[in-house]
Each structure stands twice: as structure tokens, then as C-alpha cells.
Write an enzyme that holds these catalytic residues in place. Sequence first.
Site, PDB file in Angstrom:
ATOM      1  N   HIS A 164      -8.806 -78.104 -35.179  1.00  0.00           N
ATOM      2  CA  HIS A 164      -8.621 -76.909 -33.952  1.00  0.00           C
ATOM      3  C   HIS A 164      -9.756 -76.864 -33.278  1.00  0.00           C
ATOM      4  O   HIS A 164     -11.102 -77.294 -33.655  1.00  0.00           O
ATOM      5  CB  HIS A 164      -8.421 -75.531 -34.900  1.00  0.00           C
ATOM      6  CG  HIS A 164      -7.249 -75.564 -35.672  1.00  0.00           C
ATOM      7  ND1 HIS A 164      -7.209 -74.984 -37.058  1.00  0.00           N
ATOM      8  CD2 HIS A 164      -5.882 -75.832 -35.284  1.00  0.00           C
ATOM      9  CE1 HIS A 164      -5.896 -74.978 -37.272  1.00  0.00           C
ATOM     10  NE2 HIS A 164      -5.033 -75.478 -36.191  1.00  0.00           N
ATOM     11  N   CYS A 251     -10.552 -68.670 -39.929  1.00  0.00           N
ATOM     12  CA  CYS A 251      -9.222 -68.731 -40.212  1.00  0.00           C
ATOM     13  C   CYS A 251      -8.646 -67.791 -41.244  1.00  0.00           C
ATOM     14  O   CYS A 251      -7.445 -67.827 -41.283  1.00  0.00           O
ATOM     15  CB  CYS A 251      -8.729 -70.165 -40.346  1.00  0.00           C
ATOM     16  SG  CYS A 251      -9.932 -70.963 -41.902  1.00  0.00           S
TER      17      CYS A 251
HETATM   18  C1  CIR Z   1      -3.622 -76.722 -42.017  1.00  0.00           C
HETATM   19  O1  CIR Z   1      -3.480 -77.796 -41.907  1.00  0.00           O
HETATM   20  O2  CIR Z   1      -2.728 -75.944 -41.429  1.00  0.00           O
HETATM   21  C2  CIR Z   1      -4.318 -75.805 -43.133  1.00  0.00           C
HETATM   22  N1  CIR Z   1      -4.439 -76.789 -44.306  1.00  0.00           N
HETATM   23  C3  CIR Z   1      -5.851 -75.476 -42.523  1.00  0.00           C
HETATM   24  C4  CIR Z   1      -5.699 -74.555 -41.264  1.00  0.00           C
HETATM   25  C5  CIR Z   1      -7.051 -73.912 -41.189  1.00  0.00           C
HETATM   26  N2  CIR Z   1      -6.637 -73.091 -39.971  1.00  0.00           N
HETATM   27  C6  CIR Z   1      -7.819 -72.767 -39.158  1.00  0.00           C
HETATM   28  O3  CIR Z   1      -9.046 -73.362 -39.269  1.00  0.00           O
HETATM   29  N3  CIR Z   1      -7.590 -71.999 -38.114  1.00  0.00           N
END
Ligand code: CIR
Length: 260
Positions: A164, A251
Site C-alpha cells: 500500500h 491499518c
Molecule cells: C491484506 O493483504 O489485505 C492484509 N493481509 C494486510 C492489510 C494491511 N493493511 C494496511 O496496511 N492498510
Amino acid sequence: MIGHVLAAITRDISPAMASCELTHLPRTPIDLDRARAQHRDYERALAEAGCRVERLPAGPDMPDAVFVEDIAIVLDELAIITRPGAESRRVEVPALAAALEPHRRLRFIAAPGTVDGGDVLVCGRRMFVGVSSRTNAEAIAEIRQIVAPHGYTVCAVRVRGCLHLKSAVTAVGDDTLLVNPQWIATESLGGFRFIEVDPAEPAAANALRVGDAVIYPSAFPRTAERLARSGVKLRTIDASEVAKAEGAVTCCSVIFEAES
Ligand code: CIR
């Protein structure tokens, strides 16, 4: 009398977290008890920073539920409910929409748009949106339409090598960004002062600024030292288990001003 508080929405660690989405990391065992204890420490740090924390439940059908940031972008004027790039994560949307509905007018991203909140960095009236494996041009156009009437500009920024935009850059002050220049072209972020991560710590650009505090993973001591030298005071926490799921500190919460 109505006052204002900082509200932080968080969500339980799912019992199915071991089946989380992974893009750049190999799968390694996640210790669920440890993940839950670390998440409580994280919520304690949010409370110490002045937040009223509201934790939503999460079931076994949503392994990535703890990463609430990806589901909503909350501005003072409205909240955008995302259409996450990973299909497995769309089941997370209704609970976030319900939790935000009392606080903001909701706008929804529609197909074929996809966006994860982790790709959206809001700095005052400037919104930077990562073009990533999760976020596409259609969603960016939708976001622009939604926020332009409120005076926000939207700048699309390509990210490479990470999940991201906020894996590559976050704000640690009003005009100071913490960046990994390997993952983002800093020229697209004009007008800011930059602090670069230590090259030995590529994943160190994700810091969570809340009130006067900056919540930061203890896994990046070299970058922490750089931040400290630049006058950024850190509240460090151990985020080892969410890191195995490609998550970090921004997140795991959605933070906004709410009526008390
Ligand atoms: C994903 O791949 O969607 C989750 N395992 C990790 C998301 C992390 N989100 C973020 O950094 N905003």
C-alpha cells in the site's frame, strides 16, 4: 453540552487470521494469543493518545478483519466506504459502514472501482492515493468526485514493491513525511520535509500519528533513532504478529473526530 473526542474503531483479531491475504511475504505461523495481546497494547496506546476506542467483533469468515483502515476513509465532512481490492475482504464492509453511519454521511465506492484505505494518505486538504495491486484508477476517479466539492485535491501516486501507499509513506508531523524512497517517488509528494527509513528497515515507513503521539513498531530501532534525532517522539509497541499478515500500525484503526 456536545464536545468532541477522537474516536478509534478497531476490530478483533479473527480466529482465522492464519489464512490472511499475503502479497509480498511468505506465510509464517501467527501466534493468535500473542496477536490478541499485542492488539490490546495497541488499543491502550490509542487510549493514552486520547482516543475513545470502539472494538468491533470479527468472525472466522474474515481473516484480515483487524485491518480496519482498508475499509473506510473518514474525513471531517463524510466517510468513504471502500470496495477492497482483495475479494476475500469485501465481507468486512457492512460492519464498518454500520459503525460509521452514526458519525458521518457515507459514500460508497462502486464497481469496477477498488481501493484499500491503506492506499490513502490525507494531509490537510491534500489526498495522496496509491495506485497499487489493490487500488485502481476507477476508484481514484470516484474518490476525486466525492471529495472535490469539499476542497480536497487528489493526487494518484504509483507504489512499487510494497502492498500500500502507507507501507511507503506516512505523516509524522504536519509537514513531515516518513518515507521509503525505494517504494515511492518522493517527487510526487511536493512541499514536505522527508525523513527516510534506514535502508536496513524497508518496512519502517508506517507510523501512526494520533493527537500528539506517534505510535510506532518496536521492530525498527534504526529508523526510530532517526525519528528521535528529528524530534519525533515515539510510543513504541510490538506489532510482530500483524506484521506477519503484512499489516502495521496505521491499518489497525480508523480514527476520526466524533461528538462525545
Ligand atoms: C491484506 O493483504 O489485505 C492484509 N493481509 C494486510 C492489510 C494491511 N493493511 C494496511 O496496511 N492498510
